[in-house]
Design a protein around this motif. Structure first.
Motif, PDB file in Angstrom:
ATOM      1  N   VAL A  56    -126.263 -33.895 -59.480  1.00 33.25           N
ATOM      2  CA  VAL A  56    -125.820 -32.545 -59.801  1.00 33.25           C
ATOM      3  C   VAL A  56    -127.047 -31.650 -59.922  1.00 33.25           C
ATOM      4  CG1 VAL A  56    -124.607 -31.089 -61.465  1.00 33.25           C
ATOM      5  CG2 VAL A  56    -123.799 -33.415 -61.026  1.00 33.25           C
ATOM      6  N   LEU A  57    -127.022 -30.531 -59.229  1.00 30.95           N
ATOM      7  CA  LEU A  57    -128.097 -29.553 -59.268  1.00 30.95           C
ATOM      8  C   LEU A  57    -127.581 -28.315 -59.988  1.00 30.95           C
ATOM      9  CD1 LEU A  57    -130.971 -28.765 -58.253  1.00 30.95           C
ATOM     10  CD2 LEU A  57    -129.854 -27.856 -56.203  1.00 30.95           C
ATOM     11  N   VAL A  58    -128.205 -27.955 -61.109  1.00 29.76           N
ATOM     12  CA  VAL A  58    -127.794 -26.784 -61.869  1.00 29.76           C
ATOM     13  C   VAL A  58    -128.653 -25.602 -61.423  1.00 29.76           C
ATOM     14  CG1 VAL A  58    -127.610 -25.758 -64.173  1.00 29.76           C
ATOM     15  CG2 VAL A  58    -127.014 -28.167 -63.818  1.00 29.76           C
ATOM     16  N   VAL A  59    -127.973 -24.557 -60.943  1.00 25.39           N
ATOM     17  CA  VAL A  59    -128.658 -23.370 -60.419  1.00 25.39           C
ATOM     18  C   VAL A  59    -128.303 -22.155 -61.267  1.00 25.39           C
ATOM     19  CG1 VAL A  59    -128.744 -24.289 -58.072  1.00 25.39           C
ATOM     20  CG2 VAL A  59    -126.811 -22.876 -58.761  1.00 25.39           C
ATOM     21  N   GLU A  60    -129.173 -21.150 -61.215  1.00 26.99           N
ATOM     22  CA  GLU A  60    -128.945 -19.926 -61.969  1.00 26.99           C
ATOM     23  C   GLU A  60    -129.654 -18.769 -61.284  1.00 26.99           C
ATOM     24  OE1 GLU A  60    -131.202 -19.782 -65.790  1.00 26.99           O
ATOM     25  OE2 GLU A  60    -131.911 -21.751 -65.164  1.00 26.99           O
ATOM     26  N   GLY A  61    -129.385 -17.563 -61.761  1.00 26.25           N
ATOM     27  CA  GLY A  61    -130.078 -16.378 -61.267  1.00 26.25           C
ATOM     28  C   GLY A  61    -129.906 -16.166 -59.774  1.00 26.25           C
ATOM     29  N   ALA A  62    -131.002 -15.870 -59.097  1.00 23.84           N
ATOM     30  CA  ALA A  62    -130.971 -15.555 -57.670  1.00 23.84           C
ATOM     31  C   ALA A  62    -130.478 -16.714 -56.818  1.00 23.84           C
ATOM     32  CB  ALA A  62    -132.363 -15.120 -57.202  1.00 23.84           C
ATOM     33  N   ALA A  63    -130.523 -17.916 -57.353  1.00 21.75           N
ATOM     34  CA  ALA A  63    -130.104 -19.105 -56.590  1.00 21.75           C
ATOM     35  C   ALA A  63    -128.658 -19.515 -56.858  1.00 21.75           C
ATOM     36  CB  ALA A  63    -131.040 -20.270 -56.898  1.00 21.75           C
ATOM     37  N   ARG A  64    -127.907 -18.706 -57.597  1.00 21.08           N
ATOM     38  CA  ARG A  64    -126.528 -19.060 -57.977  1.00 21.08           C
ATOM     39  C   ARG A  64    -125.607 -19.349 -56.807  1.00 21.08           C
ATOM     40  NH1 ARG A  64    -122.798 -17.114 -60.322  1.00 21.08           N
ATOM     41  NH2 ARG A  64    -122.687 -18.288 -62.162  1.00 21.08           N
ATOM     42  N   ASP A  65    -125.868 -18.740 -55.659  1.00 26.97           N
ATOM     43  CA  ASP A  65    -124.950 -18.886 -54.529  1.00 26.97           C
ATOM     44  C   ASP A  65    -125.315 -20.016 -53.572  1.00 26.97           C
ATOM     45  OD1 ASP A  65    -123.359 -16.777 -55.445  1.00 26.97           O
ATOM     46  OD2 ASP A  65    -124.638 -15.290 -54.461  1.00 26.97           O
ATOM     47  N   VAL A  66    -126.303 -20.815 -53.916  1.00 32.58           N
ATOM     48  CA  VAL A  66    -126.643 -21.960 -53.073  1.00 32.58           C
ATOM     49  C   VAL A  66    -125.472 -22.938 -53.136  1.00 32.58           C
ATOM     50  CG1 VAL A  66    -128.200 -23.928 -52.802  1.00 32.58           C
ATOM     51  CG2 VAL A  66    -129.132 -21.668 -53.372  1.00 32.58           C
ATOM     52  N   PRO A  67    -124.902 -23.272 -51.983  1.00 28.40           N
ATOM     53  CA  PRO A  67    -123.737 -24.161 -51.991  1.00 28.40           C
ATOM     54  C   PRO A  67    -124.123 -25.627 -52.152  1.00 28.40           C
ATOM     55  CG  PRO A  67    -124.276 -23.569 -49.749  1.00 28.40           C
ATOM     56  CD  PRO A  67    -125.232 -22.807 -50.632  1.00 28.40           C
ATOM     57  N   GLY A  68    -123.156 -26.398 -52.578  1.00 28.30           N
ATOM     58  CA  GLY A  68    -123.344 -27.835 -52.640  1.00 28.30           C
ATOM     59  C   GLY A  68    -123.195 -28.463 -51.269  1.00 28.30           C
ATOM     60  N   VAL A  69    -123.515 -29.729 -51.203  1.00 25.70           N
ATOM     61  CA  VAL A  69    -123.319 -30.538 -49.998  1.00 25.70           C
ATOM     62  C   VAL A  69    -122.625 -31.813 -50.461  1.00 25.70           C
ATOM     63  CG1 VAL A  69    -125.290 -29.563 -48.726  1.00 25.70           C
ATOM     64  CG2 VAL A  69    -125.636 -31.549 -50.200  1.00 25.70           C
ATOM     65  N   PRO A  70    -122.093 -32.608 -49.552  1.00 24.47           N
ATOM     66  CA  PRO A  70    -121.350 -33.793 -50.001  1.00 24.47           C
ATOM     67  C   PRO A  70    -122.118 -34.708 -50.966  1.00 24.47           C
ATOM     68  CG  PRO A  70    -120.943 -33.432 -47.684  1.00 24.47           C
ATOM     69  CD  PRO A  70    -122.005 -32.445 -48.099  1.00 24.47           C
ATOM     70  N   GLN A  71    -123.422 -34.829 -50.801  1.00 17.54           N
ATOM     71  CA  GLN A  71    -124.200 -35.738 -51.654  1.00 17.54           C
ATOM     72  C   GLN A  71    -124.699 -35.100 -52.944  1.00 17.54           C
ATOM     73  OE1 GLN A  71    -124.931 -34.848 -48.534  1.00 17.54           O
ATOM     74  NE2 GLN A  71    -124.994 -36.664 -47.250  1.00 17.54           N
ATOM     75  N   VAL A  72    -124.689 -33.769 -53.017  1.00 17.98           N
ATOM     76  CA  VAL A  72    -125.210 -33.065 -54.192  1.00 17.98           C
ATOM     77  C   VAL A  72    -124.221 -31.984 -54.611  1.00 17.98           C
ATOM     78  CG1 VAL A  72    -127.104 -31.672 -55.128  1.00 17.98           C
ATOM     79  CG2 VAL A  72    -127.596 -33.471 -53.442  1.00 17.98           C
ATOM     80  N   ARG A  73    -123.684 -32.142 -55.817  1.00 15.44           N
ATOM     81  CA  ARG A  73    -122.805 -31.115 -56.369  1.00 15.44           C
ATOM     82  C   ARG A  73    -123.685 -30.046 -56.992  1.00 15.44           C
ATOM     83  NH1 ARG A  73    -119.660 -31.049 -61.694  1.00 15.44           N
ATOM     84  NH2 ARG A  73    -120.558 -33.107 -62.020  1.00 15.44           N
ATOM     85  N   VAL A  74    -123.432 -28.795 -56.652  1.00 13.84           N
ATOM     86  CA  VAL A  74    -124.188 -27.681 -57.215  1.00 13.84           C
ATOM     87  C   VAL A  74    -123.304 -26.984 -58.246  1.00 13.84           C
ATOM     88  CG1 VAL A  74    -125.285 -25.462 -56.719  1.00 13.84           C
ATOM     89  CG2 VAL A  74    -125.621 -27.388 -55.157  1.00 13.84           C
ATOM     90  N   VAL A  75    -123.859 -26.802 -59.436  1.00 11.94           N
ATOM     91  CA  VAL A  75    -123.151 -26.126 -60.521  1.00 11.94           C
ATOM     92  C   VAL A  75    -123.931 -24.857 -60.844  1.00 11.94           C
ATOM     93  CG1 VAL A  75    -122.432 -26.263 -62.935  1.00 11.94           C
ATOM     94  CG2 VAL A  75    -122.245 -28.284 -61.459  1.00 11.94           C
ATOM     95  N   ALA A  76    -123.277 -23.712 -60.674  1.00  9.69           N
ATOM     96  CA  ALA A  76    -123.898 -22.430 -60.990  1.00  9.69           C
ATOM     97  C   ALA A  76    -123.685 -22.112 -62.463  1.00  9.69           C
ATOM     98  CB  ALA A  76    -123.315 -21.324 -60.118  1.00  9.69           C
ATOM     99  N   ALA A  77    -124.775 -21.859 -63.161  1.00  7.24           N
ATOM    100  CA  ALA A  77    -124.698 -21.520 -64.584  1.00  7.24           C
ATOM    101  C   ALA A  77    -124.120 -20.127 -64.754  1.00  7.24           C
ATOM    102  CB  ALA A  77    -126.094 -21.592 -65.197  1.00  7.24           C
ATOM    103  N   ASP A  78    -123.173 -20.006 -65.671  1.00  8.25           N
ATOM    104  CA  ASP A  78    -122.623 -18.685 -65.973  1.00  8.25           C
ATOM    105  C   ASP A  78    -123.683 -17.803 -66.614  1.00  8.25           C
ATOM    106  OD1 ASP A  78    -120.063 -19.141 -64.979  1.00  8.25           O
ATOM    107  OD2 ASP A  78    -119.393 -20.027 -66.866  1.00  8.25           O
TER     108      ASP A  78
END
Length: 126
Positions: A56-78
């Motif tokens: 799981v990759l936790v993203v925030e700020g300018a990187a919030r819209d980076v999508p996940g891929v099948p091997q890595v779930r991306v969670v955008a921080a509120d």
């Protein structure tokens, strides 16, 4: 305990740990990190992280819209990426949880919940 370990990566902290020009394009730098994490889902990083693992990759700020891929779930921080990492660790008490960050405050918070903590250099295999 669930046998599939949960690897949670603090994207902003890991991306910012190397002065490679990431500040010019944070979303692209985060996407590169996401792509570098994909092999970990299948191969792990023995001996600390045996395969397979949920990544799981936790993203925030300018990187919030980076999508996940099948091997890595991306969670955008509120709001706070740190709070999101802590919430993910707290939501999976039955699992082995490994967090990658160099943030001292975050390290203390997730250790208090029983997570293991590794720095960005571990992730890069250094």
């Amino acid at each position: 305990m669930d046998e599939l370990p949960l690897l949670i990566v603090d994207a902003a902290n890991v991306v910012g740990s190397r002065p490679d020009g990431w500040w010019r394009d944070r979303p692209a730098a985060t996407a590169r990190l996401r792509d570098a994490l994909t092999p970990l889902a299948e191969r792990g990083r023995p001996p600390e992280l045996p395969p397979p693992a949920e990544v799981v990759l936790v993203v925030e700020g300018a990187a919030r819209d980076v999508p996940g891929v099948p091997q890595v779930r991306v969670v955008a921080a509120d709001r706070s990426g740190d709070d999101t990492v802590v919430a993910l660790v707290g939501a999976a008490p039955q699992r082995r949880r490994l967090v990658v960050t160099a943030d001292r405050g975050l390290r203390e918070r997730v250790r208090a919940l029983g997570a293991e903590v590794y720095g960005p250099r571990w992730l890069r295999g250094e």
